[in-house]
Design a protein around this motif. Structure first.
Motif, PDB file in Angstrom:
ATOM      1  N   ALA A 174       0.831  -1.209   0.000  1.00 11.57           N
ATOM      2  CA  ALA A 174       0.000   0.000   0.000  1.00 11.57           C
ATOM      3  C   ALA A 174       0.863   1.257   0.000  1.00 11.57           C
ATOM      4  CB  ALA A 174      -0.935  -0.014   1.215  1.00 11.57           C
ATOM      5  N   PHE A 175       1.929   1.238   0.786  1.00 14.69           N
ATOM      6  CA  PHE A 175       2.846   2.393   0.840  1.00 14.69           C
ATOM      7  C   PHE A 175       3.476   2.632  -0.534  1.00 14.69           C
ATOM      8  CE2 PHE A 175       6.790   4.596   1.508  1.00 14.69           C
ATOM      9  CZ  PHE A 175       6.560   5.456   2.570  1.00 14.69           C
ATOM     10  N   ALA A 176       3.970   1.566  -1.166  1.00 15.27           N
ATOM     11  CA  ALA A 176       4.605   1.701  -2.482  1.00 15.27           C
ATOM     12  C   ALA A 176       3.612   2.220  -3.524  1.00 15.27           C
ATOM     13  CB  ALA A 176       5.194   0.357  -2.913  1.00 15.27           C
ATOM     14  N   PHE A 177       2.372   1.770  -3.441  1.00 17.19           N
ATOM     15  CA  PHE A 177       1.334   2.242  -4.376  1.00 17.19           C
ATOM     16  C   PHE A 177       1.110   3.743  -4.200  1.00 17.19           C
ATOM     17  CE2 PHE A 177      -3.036   3.149  -5.601  1.00 17.19           C
ATOM     18  CZ  PHE A 177      -3.126   2.551  -6.844  1.00 17.19           C
ATOM     19  N   ALA A 178       1.042   4.207  -2.941  1.00 15.22           N
ATOM     20  CA  ALA A 178       0.845   5.638  -2.694  1.00 15.22           C
ATOM     21  C   ALA A 178       2.019   6.449  -3.224  1.00 15.22           C
ATOM     22  CB  ALA A 178       0.664   5.879  -1.194  1.00 15.22           C
ATOM     23  N   MET A 179       3.234   5.932  -3.050  1.00 11.59           N
ATOM     24  CA  MET A 179       4.414   6.653  -3.546  1.00 11.59           C
ATOM     25  C   MET A 179       4.425   6.707  -5.073  1.00 11.59           C
ATOM     26  SD  MET A 179       5.947   7.799  -0.916  1.00 11.59           S
ATOM     27  CE  MET A 179       4.268   7.995  -0.273  1.00 11.59           C
ATOM     28  N   ALA A 180       4.011   5.628  -5.715  1.00 13.26           N
ATOM     29  CA  ALA A 180       3.934   5.627  -7.176  1.00 13.26           C
ATOM     30  C   ALA A 180       2.941   6.683  -7.656  1.00 13.26           C
ATOM     31  CB  ALA A 180       3.531   4.246  -7.680  1.00 13.26           C
ATOM     32  N   GLY A 181       1.820   6.809  -6.939  1.00 13.81           N
ATOM     33  CA  GLY A 181       0.832   7.818  -7.295  1.00 13.81           C
ATOM     34  C   GLY A 181       1.374   9.230  -7.142  1.00 13.81           C
ATOM     35  N   LEU A 182       2.113   9.487  -6.046  1.00 16.05           N
ATOM     36  CA  LEU A 182       2.699  10.820  -5.856  1.00 16.05           C
ATOM     37  C   LEU A 182       3.746  11.117  -6.927  1.00 16.05           C
ATOM     38  CD1 LEU A 182       3.112  11.008  -1.957  1.00 16.05           C
ATOM     39  CD2 LEU A 182       1.453  12.222  -3.381  1.00 16.05           C
ATOM     40  N   ALA A 183       4.512  10.103  -7.323  1.00 20.44           N
ATOM     41  CA  ALA A 183       5.510  10.304  -8.372  1.00 20.44           C
ATOM     42  C   ALA A 183       4.843  10.673  -9.698  1.00 20.44           C
ATOM     43  CB  ALA A 183       6.365   9.043  -8.535  1.00 20.44           C
ATOM     44  N   VAL A 184       3.727  10.022 -10.009  1.00 20.14           N
ATOM     45  CA  VAL A 184       2.992  10.345 -11.233  1.00 20.14           C
ATOM     46  C   VAL A 184       2.436  11.772 -11.160  1.00 20.14           C
ATOM     47  CG1 VAL A 184       0.942   9.787 -12.596  1.00 20.14           C
ATOM     48  CG2 VAL A 184       2.433   7.946 -11.772  1.00 20.14           C
ATOM     49  N   CYS A 185       1.873  12.128 -10.006  1.00 25.75           N
ATOM     50  CA  CYS A 185       1.342  13.489  -9.842  1.00 25.75           C
ATOM     51  C   CYS A 185       2.447  14.534 -10.001  1.00 25.75           C
ATOM     52  CB  CYS A 185       0.679  13.626  -8.471  1.00 25.75           C
ATOM     53  SG  CYS A 185      -0.892  12.745  -8.322  1.00 25.75           S
ATOM     54  N   TRP A 186       3.652  14.233  -9.499  1.00 27.57           N
ATOM     55  CA  TRP A 186       4.769  15.182  -9.638  1.00 27.57           C
ATOM     56  C   TRP A 186       5.115  15.390 -11.100  1.00 27.57           C
ATOM     57  CZ3 TRP A 186       7.229  18.459  -6.426  1.00 27.57           C
ATOM     58  CH2 TRP A 186       8.413  19.046  -6.902  1.00 27.57           C
ATOM     59  N   SER A 187       5.080  14.311 -11.882  1.00 31.57           N
ATOM     60  CA  SER A 187       5.428  14.423 -13.299  1.00 31.57           C
ATOM     61  C   SER A 187       4.385  15.228 -14.068  1.00 31.57           C
ATOM     62  CB  SER A 187       5.560  13.029 -13.922  1.00 31.57           C
ATOM     63  OG  SER A 187       4.300  12.370 -13.977  1.00 31.57           O
ATOM     64  N   MET A 188       3.180  15.375 -13.492  1.00 25.69           N
ATOM     65  CA  MET A 188       2.101  16.106 -14.172  1.00 25.69           C
ATOM     66  C   MET A 188       1.745  17.397 -13.439  1.00 25.69           C
ATOM     67  SD  MET A 188      -0.317  12.761 -14.884  1.00 25.69           S
ATOM     68  CE  MET A 188      -1.577  13.706 -15.737  1.00 25.69           C
ATOM     69  N   ARG A 189       2.613  17.833 -12.519  1.00 25.19           N
ATOM     70  CA  ARG A 189       2.298  19.004 -11.688  1.00 25.19           C
ATOM     71  C   ARG A 189       2.100  20.261 -12.547  1.00 25.19           C
ATOM     72  NH1 ARG A 189       7.671  18.289 -11.729  1.00 25.19           N
ATOM     73  NH2 ARG A 189       9.041  20.120 -11.803  1.00 25.19           N
ATOM     74  N   PRO A 190       1.338  21.247 -12.040  1.00 26.32           N
ATOM     75  CA  PRO A 190       0.718  21.271 -10.709  1.00 26.32           C
ATOM     76  C   PRO A 190      -0.512  20.364 -10.613  1.00 26.32           C
ATOM     77  CG  PRO A 190       0.100  23.222 -11.928  1.00 26.32           C
ATOM     78  CD  PRO A 190       1.088  22.489 -12.791  1.00 26.32           C
ATOM     79  N   ALA A 191      -0.610  19.698  -9.485  1.00 22.90           N
ATOM     80  CA  ALA A 191      -1.730  18.794  -9.256  1.00 22.90           C
ATOM     81  C   ALA A 191      -2.754  19.470  -8.361  1.00 22.90           C
ATOM     82  CB  ALA A 191      -1.240  17.501  -8.606  1.00 22.90           C
ATOM     83  N   HIS A 192      -3.996  19.065  -8.486  1.00 19.91           N
ATOM     84  CA  HIS A 192      -5.036  19.589  -7.606  1.00 19.91           C
ATOM     85  C   HIS A 192      -4.948  18.867  -6.260  1.00 19.91           C
ATOM     86  CE1 HIS A 192      -8.973  20.761  -6.057  1.00 19.91           C
ATOM     87  NE2 HIS A 192      -8.974  21.713  -6.993  1.00 19.91           N
ATOM     88  N   VAL A 193      -5.177  19.608  -5.186  1.00 16.61           N
ATOM     89  CA  VAL A 193      -5.074  19.023  -3.849  1.00 16.61           C
ATOM     90  C   VAL A 193      -6.007  17.818  -3.703  1.00 16.61           C
ATOM     91  CG1 VAL A 193      -5.460  19.440  -1.383  1.00 16.61           C
ATOM     92  CG2 VAL A 193      -4.358  21.191  -2.787  1.00 16.61           C
ATOM     93  N   ALA A 194      -7.199  17.903  -4.305  1.00 17.18           N
ATOM     94  CA  ALA A 194      -8.155  16.801  -4.195  1.00 17.18           C
ATOM     95  C   ALA A 194      -7.605  15.510  -4.788  1.00 17.18           C
ATOM     96  CB  ALA A 194      -9.469  17.171  -4.889  1.00 17.18           C
ATOM     97  N   ALA A 195      -6.685  15.634  -5.751  1.00 22.50           N
ATOM     98  CA  ALA A 195      -6.127  14.435  -6.379  1.00 22.50           C
ATOM     99  C   ALA A 195      -5.081  13.765  -5.511  1.00 22.50           C
ATOM    100  CB  ALA A 195      -5.531  14.799  -7.743  1.00 22.50           C
ATOM    101  N   ILE A 196      -4.404  14.553  -4.671  1.00 21.66           N
ATOM    102  CA  ILE A 196      -3.331  13.966  -3.860  1.00 21.66           C
ATOM    103  C   ILE A 196      -3.774  13.570  -2.459  1.00 21.66           C
ATOM    104  CG2 ILE A 196      -1.561  15.211  -5.145  1.00 21.66           C
ATOM    105  CD1 ILE A 196      -1.342  17.117  -2.782  1.00 21.66           C
ATOM    106  N   VAL A 197      -4.919  14.079  -2.007  1.00 21.54           N
ATOM    107  CA  VAL A 197      -5.380  13.739  -0.651  1.00 21.54           C
ATOM    108  C   VAL A 197      -5.547  12.224  -0.473  1.00 21.54           C
ATOM    109  CG1 VAL A 197      -7.347  13.878   0.928  1.00 21.54           C
ATOM    110  CG2 VAL A 197      -6.378  15.959  -0.044  1.00 21.54           C
ATOM    111  N   PRO A 198      -6.223  11.505  -1.405  1.00 22.21           N
ATOM    112  CA  PRO A 198      -6.336  10.044  -1.212  1.00 22.21           C
ATOM    113  C   PRO A 198      -4.979   9.352  -1.122  1.00 22.21           C
ATOM    114  CG  PRO A 198      -7.862  10.792  -2.907  1.00 22.21           C
ATOM    115  CD  PRO A 198      -6.958  11.937  -2.613  1.00 22.21           C
ATOM    116  N   LEU A 199      -4.008   9.824  -1.904  1.00 22.24           N
ATOM    117  CA  LEU A 199      -2.680   9.227  -1.853  1.00 22.24           C
ATOM    118  C   LEU A 199      -2.002   9.506  -0.504  1.00 22.24           C
ATOM    119  CD1 LEU A 199      -1.469  10.174  -5.442  1.00 22.24           C
ATOM    120  CD2 LEU A 199      -2.219   7.922  -4.632  1.00 22.24           C
ATOM    121  N   LEU A 200      -2.199  10.703   0.024  1.00 26.44           N
ATOM    122  CA  LEU A 200      -1.617  11.034   1.322  1.00 26.44           C
ATOM    123  C   LEU A 200      -2.260  10.202   2.441  1.00 26.44           C
ATOM    124  CD1 LEU A 200      -1.368  14.927   1.063  1.00 26.44           C
ATOM    125  CD2 LEU A 200       0.484  13.257   0.862  1.00 26.44           C
ATOM    126  N   LEU A 201      -3.574   9.994   2.349  1.00 30.55           N
ATOM    127  CA  LEU A 201      -4.252   9.178   3.362  1.00 30.55           C
ATOM    128  C   LEU A 201      -3.749   7.742   3.309  1.00 30.55           C
ATOM    129  CD1 LEU A 201      -7.937  10.462   3.022  1.00 30.55           C
ATOM    130  CD2 LEU A 201      -6.191  11.180   4.654  1.00 30.55           C
TER     131      LEU A 201
END
Length: 406
Positions: free
Chosen positions: A282-309
């Motif tokens: 689960a941790f690795a999946f969340a990190m992969a999601g954050l890495a994808v969001c970084w490559s497409m930044r700026p990201a909307h906060v609503a998109a990263i909240v589930p990954l942070l949780l």
């Protein structure tokens, strides 16, 4: 202390848990005010992050030695002296006008924590009835977990409202409250039986225990790569401000509580090994999601909240399986020493994570942090999945016994 003379009330346990909470909060709270410290002292964010490295590595290295040095003295006296120094180091932060001065105070606070935390575990083991020792030790350990879940968001809010120095003053006030609580609620117990450094490190002789603690170190390392530099990462990812960071840390704190509770249930149902694997994936999946969001930044906060949780829940799902495996392998007699070593493993991982994250920011970019953290989770899972056959038999037997008694 004979069983008949052990105090039956829960106030002493609450006082020890609050003490652990105050000590751990003081280490990790820098994550929430790191940009403010960097601006206030005119240093880079990587340099400010090394305040976590210094604190954590001192605690990891000095704690076993301090436990041996303090053994002949009354635990109540040790706790009192340690917390007095801890409070003084934090309350003096407003007078630190330079980075070296703040670093010196962090070293002093770390030495106090290294003296105090082993005494907290030792007194807990001494005062607990044998049939409740594991639960009481887990309660105190929950104080360490609660530092990140509650203490860091609270410290971040205080820093946003009144400045980063106020965060440390609040930490000193929290330490003072813990000290008063200890003096009121904690009985004067005799010093524990003399134990040298070799005896305290004896649980490490078991390869399965060593692998479990090493897996915990690597997992915490990966988590602290993100936790320490979360403020600049989220600002670069989605423009999150200090006040917004406080809200997000509160939400992730609640997710951390839920993750820890769910992990405890999974440990009882499927065993520590599988529970650790679930958390790591689960941790690795969340990190992969954050890495994808970084490559497409700026990201909307609503998109990263589930990954942070998901990140926070998975990160705090790691301690229960580690503690359960260590206790299974060492037994009740060596359990307190082994759990104290697990605390050193956490501090070591925290120091390495802050250092590695600082290097990555300077040499690579903020976007490299999720990739590094995810890799650490995978390595930790691999280490934890390589116990001896005896370890697997012990875990399977304990799981079957719990199911039979359910």
């Amino acid at each position: 202390m004979p069983l008949s003379r052990r105090p039956t009330g829960g106030l002493w346990l609450a006082a020890l848990t609050l003490t652990a909470f105050a000590l751990q909060t003081d280490d990790f709270v820098i994550a929430g005010v790191l940009p403010s410290i960097a601006r206030g002292l005119s240093v880079g964010e990587a340099a400010a992050g090394q305040l976590v490295t210094v604190f954590s590595i001192i605690c990891a290295v000095v704690a076993p030695i301090a436990a041996v040095a303090a053994a002949p003295r009354s635990p109540r006296t040790v706790l009192t002296c340690g917390m007095l120094v801890f409070c003084a180091a934090n309350l003096a932060v407003p007078f630190a006008s330079s980075y070296p001065a703040l670093l010196a105070l962090r070293v002093l606070a770390a030495l106090a924590a290294a003296l105090t935390l082993p005494a907290v575990f030792s007194v807990t083991a001494t005062l607990s009835p044998p049939d409740r020792r594991g639960r009481h030790l887990a309660t105190v350990t929950a104080g360490l977990t609660g530092a990140v879940v509650v203490g860091v968001p609270l410290g971040t809010w205080i820093g946003a409202a009144a400045g980063w120095r106020a965060t440390f003053v609040a930490g000193g006030a929290l330490g003072a409250a813990a000290l008063v609580f200890l003096r009121v609620a904690l009985p004067d117990v005799p010093p524990p039986p003399a134990a040298g450094l070799r005896e305290r490190l004896r649980p490490l002789a078991a390869s399965a225990v060593l692998r479990a603690l090493l897996a915990a170190t690597v997992a915490v390392l990966g988590n602290m790569v993100i936790q320490t530099y979360l403020a600049p990462l989220l600002h670069g990812l989605a423009g999150v401000t200090p006040s917004g960071l406080g809200v997000l840390l509160t939400l992730t704190g609640l997710a951390g509580i839920a993750g820890a509770r769910l992990s405890g249930t999974l440990v009882d149902r499927i065993g520590p090994g599988r529970s650790f694997s679930v958390a790591a994936v689960a941790f690795a999946f969340a990190m992969a999601g954050l890495a994808v969001c970084w490559s497409m930044r700026p990201a909307h906060v609503a998109a990263i909240v589930p990954l942070l949780l998901l990140w926070s829940a998975a990160a705090w799902a790691v301690p229960p399986p580690v503690q359960a495996r260590v206790l299974m392998l060492t037994g009740p007699e060596s359990g307190p020493q082994a759990l104290a070593l697990s605390s050193s493993a956490v501090y070591l991982g925290a120091s390495l994570g802050a250092g590695l994250g600082g290097w990555a920011i300077g040499s690579l970019s903020l976007g490299a942090l999720p990739i590094i953290a995810g890799a650490c989770a995978i390595v930790g899972a691999a280490l934890f999945a390589l116990p001896a056959r005896k370890t697997l038999r012990v875990e399977d037997r304990n799981t079957e016994d719990r199911h039979a008694n359910a």
